[in-house]
Design a protein around this motif. Structure first.
Motif, PDB file in Angstrom:
ATOM      1  N   TYR A 156      -7.383   1.428   2.409  1.00  0.00           N
ATOM      2  CA  TYR A 156      -8.371   1.660   1.847  1.00  0.00           C
ATOM      3  C   TYR A 156      -7.649   1.642   0.449  1.00  0.00           C
ATOM      4  O   TYR A 156      -6.782   1.762  -0.419  1.00  0.00           O
ATOM      5  N   VAL A 157      -9.072   1.436  -0.814  1.00  0.00           N
ATOM      6  CA  VAL A 157      -8.994   1.298  -1.619  1.00  0.00           C
ATOM      7  C   VAL A 157      -9.557   2.900  -2.591  1.00  0.00           C
ATOM      8  O   VAL A 157     -10.166   2.618  -1.778  1.00  0.00           O
ATOM      9  N   ASN A 158      -8.621   2.964  -3.116  1.00  0.00           N
ATOM     10  CA  ASN A 158      -8.890   4.830  -2.941  1.00  0.00           C
ATOM     11  C   ASN A 158     -10.488   4.962  -4.252  1.00  0.00           C
ATOM     12  O   ASN A 158     -10.147   4.002  -4.959  1.00  0.00           O
ATOM     13  N   SER A 159     -10.805   5.989  -4.666  1.00  0.00           N
ATOM     14  CA  SER A 159     -11.442   6.036  -5.939  1.00  0.00           C
ATOM     15  C   SER A 159     -11.488   5.468  -7.295  1.00  0.00           C
ATOM     16  O   SER A 159     -11.538   5.472  -7.646  1.00  0.00           O
ATOM     17  N   ASN A 160      -9.682   5.867  -7.207  1.00  0.00           N
ATOM     18  CA  ASN A 160      -9.335   5.813  -8.457  1.00  0.00           C
ATOM     19  C   ASN A 160      -9.189   3.807  -8.585  1.00  0.00           C
ATOM     20  O   ASN A 160      -8.201   3.109  -9.124  1.00  0.00           O
ATOM     21  N   GLY A 161      -9.326   3.110  -7.903  1.00  0.00           N
ATOM     22  CA  GLY A 161      -9.077   1.629  -7.289  1.00  0.00           C
ATOM     23  C   GLY A 161      -7.431   1.757  -7.221  1.00  0.00           C
ATOM     24  O   GLY A 161      -7.392  -0.094  -7.752  1.00  0.00           O
ATOM     25  N   LEU A 162      -6.637   2.146  -6.198  1.00  0.00           N
ATOM     26  CA  LEU A 162      -5.907   1.953  -6.236  1.00  0.00           C
ATOM     27  C   LEU A 162      -5.486   1.874  -4.731  1.00  0.00           C
ATOM     28  O   LEU A 162      -6.461   2.553  -4.262  1.00  0.00           O
ATOM     29  N   GLU A 163      -4.185   1.092  -4.309  1.00  0.00           N
ATOM     30  CA  GLU A 163      -4.807   0.662  -2.542  1.00  0.00           C
ATOM     31  C   GLU A 163      -3.469   1.999  -1.786  1.00  0.00           C
ATOM     32  O   GLU A 163      -2.412   2.315  -2.097  1.00  0.00           O
ATOM     33  N   ASP A 164      -3.952   2.331  -0.354  1.00  0.00           N
ATOM     34  CA  ASP A 164      -3.769   3.406  -0.395  1.00  0.00           C
ATOM     35  C   ASP A 164      -4.035   3.133   0.811  1.00  0.00           C
ATOM     36  O   ASP A 164      -4.505   2.672   1.917  1.00  0.00           O
ATOM     37  N   SER A 165      -3.603   3.939   2.016  1.00  0.00           N
ATOM     38  CA  SER A 165      -3.060   4.187   3.412  1.00  0.00           C
ATOM     39  C   SER A 165      -3.340   5.692   3.784  1.00  0.00           C
ATOM     40  O   SER A 165      -2.693   6.260   3.340  1.00  0.00           O
ATOM     41  N   CYS A 166      -3.730   5.766   5.142  1.00  0.00           N
ATOM     42  CA  CYS A 166      -3.654   7.034   5.830  1.00  0.00           C
ATOM     43  C   CYS A 166      -3.885   6.728   7.156  1.00  0.00           C
ATOM     44  O   CYS A 166      -2.848   5.578   7.640  1.00  0.00           O
TER      45      CYS A 166
ATOM     46  N   ALA B  63       1.159  -1.254   0.043  1.00  0.00           N
ATOM     47  CA  ALA B  63      -0.077   0.362  -0.010  1.00  0.00           C
ATOM     48  C   ALA B  63       0.927   1.491   0.013  1.00  0.00           C
ATOM     49  O   ALA B  63       2.057   1.093   0.517  1.00  0.00           O
ATOM     50  N   THR B  64       0.363   1.988  -1.125  1.00  0.00           N
ATOM     51  CA  THR B  64       1.330   3.193  -0.679  1.00  0.00           C
ATOM     52  C   THR B  64       0.557   4.206   0.037  1.00  0.00           C
ATOM     53  O   THR B  64      -0.677   4.456   0.588  1.00  0.00           O
ATOM     54  N   ALA B  65       1.351   6.005   0.646  1.00  0.00           N
ATOM     55  CA  ALA B  65       1.013   6.999   1.703  1.00  0.00           C
ATOM     56  C   ALA B  65      -0.153   7.451   0.687  1.00  0.00           C
ATOM     57  O   ALA B  65       0.645   7.848  -0.839  1.00  0.00           O
ATOM     58  N   THR B  66      -1.149   7.636   1.425  1.00  0.00           N
ATOM     59  CA  THR B  66      -2.194   8.095   0.547  1.00  0.00           C
ATOM     60  C   THR B  66      -0.770  10.350   0.187  1.00  0.00           C
ATOM     61  O   THR B  66      -0.537  10.551   0.780  1.00  0.00           O
TER      62      THR B  66
ATOM     63  N   PRO C 225       3.569   8.622   8.270  1.00  0.00           N
ATOM     64  CA  PRO C 225       4.335   9.094   7.445  1.00  0.00           C
ATOM     65  C   PRO C 225       4.824   7.978   6.063  1.00  0.00           C
ATOM     66  O   PRO C 225       5.664   6.956   6.884  1.00  0.00           O
ATOM     67  N   GLY C 226       4.478   8.458   4.945  1.00  0.00           N
ATOM     68  CA  GLY C 226       5.958   7.250   4.423  1.00  0.00           C
ATOM     69  C   GLY C 226       6.244   8.096   2.844  1.00  0.00           C
ATOM     70  O   GLY C 226       5.036   9.253   2.032  1.00  0.00           O
ATOM     71  N   VAL C 227       7.223   7.894   2.338  1.00  0.00           N
ATOM     72  CA  VAL C 227       8.200   8.185   1.827  1.00  0.00           C
ATOM     73  C   VAL C 227       8.509   6.854   1.306  1.00  0.00           C
ATOM     74  O   VAL C 227       9.420   6.036   1.880  1.00  0.00           O
ATOM     75  N   ALA C 228       8.444   6.749  -0.014  1.00  0.00           N
ATOM     76  CA  ALA C 228       8.800   4.835  -0.638  1.00  0.00           C
ATOM     77  C   ALA C 228      10.712   4.989  -0.860  1.00  0.00           C
ATOM     78  O   ALA C 228      10.718   5.683  -1.032  1.00  0.00           O
ATOM     79  N   GLY C 229      10.614   3.574   0.469  1.00  0.00           N
ATOM     80  CA  GLY C 229      11.789   3.636   0.309  1.00  0.00           C
ATOM     81  C   GLY C 229      13.128   4.145   1.501  1.00  0.00           C
ATOM     82  O   GLY C 229      14.367   4.011   1.506  1.00  0.00           O
ATOM     83  N   ARG C 230      12.948   4.832   2.437  1.00  0.00           N
ATOM     84  CA  ARG C 230      13.387   6.186   2.752  1.00  0.00           C
ATOM     85  C   ARG C 230      12.462   5.415   4.370  1.00  0.00           C
ATOM     86  O   ARG C 230      11.879   6.180   4.891  1.00  0.00           O
ATOM     87  N   GLN C 231      13.681   5.156   5.582  1.00  0.00           N
ATOM     88  CA  GLN C 231      13.108   4.846   6.818  1.00  0.00           C
ATOM     89  C   GLN C 231      13.190   5.823   7.537  1.00  0.00           C
ATOM     90  O   GLN C 231      14.426   6.575   6.967  1.00  0.00           O
TER      91      GLN C 231
ATOM     92  N   ASP D 216       8.925   5.326   5.909  1.00  0.00           N
ATOM     93  CA  ASP D 216       7.967   4.510   5.149  1.00  0.00           C
ATOM     94  C   ASP D 216       6.417   3.934   5.339  1.00  0.00           C
ATOM     95  O   ASP D 216       6.440   3.314   4.146  1.00  0.00           O
ATOM     96  N   GLY D 217       5.721   4.697   5.947  1.00  0.00           N
ATOM     97  CA  GLY D 217       4.514   4.191   6.235  1.00  0.00           C
ATOM     98  C   GLY D 217       4.847   2.669   7.455  1.00  0.00           C
ATOM     99  O   GLY D 217       3.842   2.439   7.894  1.00  0.00           O
TER     100      GLY D 217
END
Length: 493
Positions: free
Chosen positions: A130-140, A62-65, A260-266, A269-270
């Motif tokens: 959650y799955v956002n309104s564009n159909g992508l897997e997301d998180s808050c 899941a990506t961070a929103t 907080p989530g930024v891909a690949g950055r501990q 990273d969410g």
């Protein structure tokens, strides 16, 4: 120089931003609505379906929103992209002199101590998938809030509702699953989800929140509630809950917690729970200019938005709680701020006021008692001598129910023939025969007492009446006990 927030027109990883077809036009709202209360609710959902959907592997993917894409421009009314959009900036945005979190990094954040089950601040906060309104897997981020039903979490409205790419109307996100005290670094599911996975049954937002990125992202209505399904006990029984405090923003010391989530950055990273200590100030709101840009409006018309320059906002932290330092009372929900990598980072939260939070809590928790303020006044037991006598009137302000209130106004009104000597117990201003006081905060079960000392002149009536009044919001369903009157007994020799 006044600050300006600029919204860019971009298709983001987690949320699609679209331009309104007509400047200032808001898309129609499709869900069931209660216009009188200003609340809109999602269709009913199946909690078990979301629990099954969000497997450990999907959580890891899941990506961070994405954030409301806000940046400060050099001048109000800017018509070109800021330089910070032309090239990537380092994720170091809070100047050293503004970092106040013990052990905080260049963005103001520090890791929350593990295990996250140890304290209420970390245990009650969790990650919302959650799955956002564009159909992508997301998180808050989200947190449990006190309620009669015991199943409510609070987050940002853009974490539950948005306008999909190419659409003209907003849609609800789906498959919400809340994981309190989520720990993405744990070796097994039990450690990653110490209190389990809680699927959502329904979500609410203020009906004024349209989800249109060029319009009301960053608005004071960017707040939402989600009811999760019940297990063998309520979510509130399982982890606890933050007490909501009705307020219109202002200067506070707060702690904000989230993922907080930024891909690949501990640790951004969410997967880790971070926190940031901050001092707040009133923040300007957002006005739609009918272009790609939105500008700051005055703080006095912002409706209770709070800003801090001690913490940089990161995607995935949207919806995280702002807690009064020392009490863990919930005064706001993280909404907007600088973009990832923006210089001079800051964050904005929406206060829990009667216009936004009040609209949705009455729909989400109809059996709950909120903002039930009352006042009871009493006077001296003996008669007061006119001309040379003085009297003390005491007023006790009480809050019942599930919600506290900050900056509570109390007014003492005196009759002819009397005058005020002093008022104690709150910050007060005196003018003639009236004193207007402000109580910093009133909590359920913790009455606040004020004392007014007054002089009784020769012109006073035999039974002069002193009135004490406390203001509450429309959430208070019975305001007959908001005014109390004391009749003094006087004599004259």
């Amino acid at each position: 120089m006044p600050k300006v927030l600029v919204t860019t027109l971009t298709t983001l990883a987690g949320v699609a931003l679209a331009v309104p077809a007509t400047a200032g036009q808001q898309p129609p709202l499709t869900p069931a609505q209660d216009r009188a209360s200003g609340a809109a609710s999602s269709p009913l959902m199946r909690p078990a379906r979301a629990v099954r959907y969000w497997t450990a592997s999907k959580q890891a993917r899941a990506t961070a929103t994405e954030l409301p894409r806000s940046l400060k421009a050099r001048a109000q009314g800017a018509t070109e992209l800021p330089k910070s959009l032309e090239a990537p900036a380092q994720l170091r945005s809070v100047p050293e002199g503004k970092r106040i979190t013990p052990g905080g990094d260049a963005n103001g954040y520090a890791p929350m101590p593990r295990p996250y089950t140890a304290t209420a601040q970390s245990r009650v906060t969790g990650r919302l998938f959650y799955v956002n309104s564009n159909g992508l897997e997301d998180s808050c981020s989200a947190s449990v809030v006190r309620s009669a039903v015991g199943l409510l979490i609070v987050t940002a409205a853009h974490c539950v509702y948005s306008v999909p790419l190419g659409a003209s109307a907003g849609q609800w996100h789906t498959n919400f699953a809340f994981v309190p005290a989520y720990d993405g670094q744990a070796a097994d599911v039990r450690g990653r989800e110490p209190y389990g996975r809680w699927g959502a049954r329904r979500a609410w937002k203020p009906d004024s929140y349209t989800g249109m990125s060029g319009g009301d992202w960053n608005s004071l209505y960017d707040i939402a509630l989600i009811e999760v399904g019940r297990k063998n006990r309520t979510l509130q029984d399982a982890v606890g809950a933050f007490t909501p405090i009705r307020n219109q923003g202002g200067a506070y010391t707060v702690a904000t917690t989230g993922y907080p989530g930024v891909a690949g950055r501990q640790p951004y990273d969410g997967e880790d729970q971070l926190w940031c200590l901050a001092k707040t100030e009133p923040a300007g709101g957002i006005a739609d200019t009918g272009t790609l840009f939105v500008s700051r409006i005055t703080a006095t018309s912002a409706g209770g938005r709070m800003e801090t320059h001690n913490c940089h906002l990161f995607k995935g932290h949207s919806g995280g709680p702002w807690l009064l330092r020392g009490t863990d009372d919930l005064i706001g929900v993280l909404s907007a701020g600088t973009e990832d990598g923006g210089a001079d980072g800051y964050s904005v939260a929406n206060a829990l006021n009667a216009e936004s939070y009040g609209a949705i809590i009455k729909q989400a928790d109809p059996q709950g008692v909120y903002d039930a303020l009352s006042i009871s006044a009493s006077g001296p037991h003996r008669p007061v001598r006119r001309g040379r006598g003085s009297a003390t009137v005491r007023a006790t302000v009480t809050m019942r129910g599930l919600m506290g209130a900050a900056q509570v106004p109390v007014t003492f009104t005196l009759p002819a023939g009397t005058s005020l000597s002093s008022v104690n117990g709150a910050s007060c201003k005196r003018s003639g025969r009236q004193a207007t006081c402000t109580i910093a905060a009133v909590h359920p079960g913790s009455p606040v007492r004020l004392t007014a000392r007054l002089r009784v002149t020769r012109r006073a009536a035999l039974h002069p009446r002193v009135t004490a009044h406390v203001d509450s919001s429309r959430l208070d369903t019975d305001q007959r006990d908001n005014t109390s009157t004391v009749a003094l007994s006087t004599y004259r020799r």
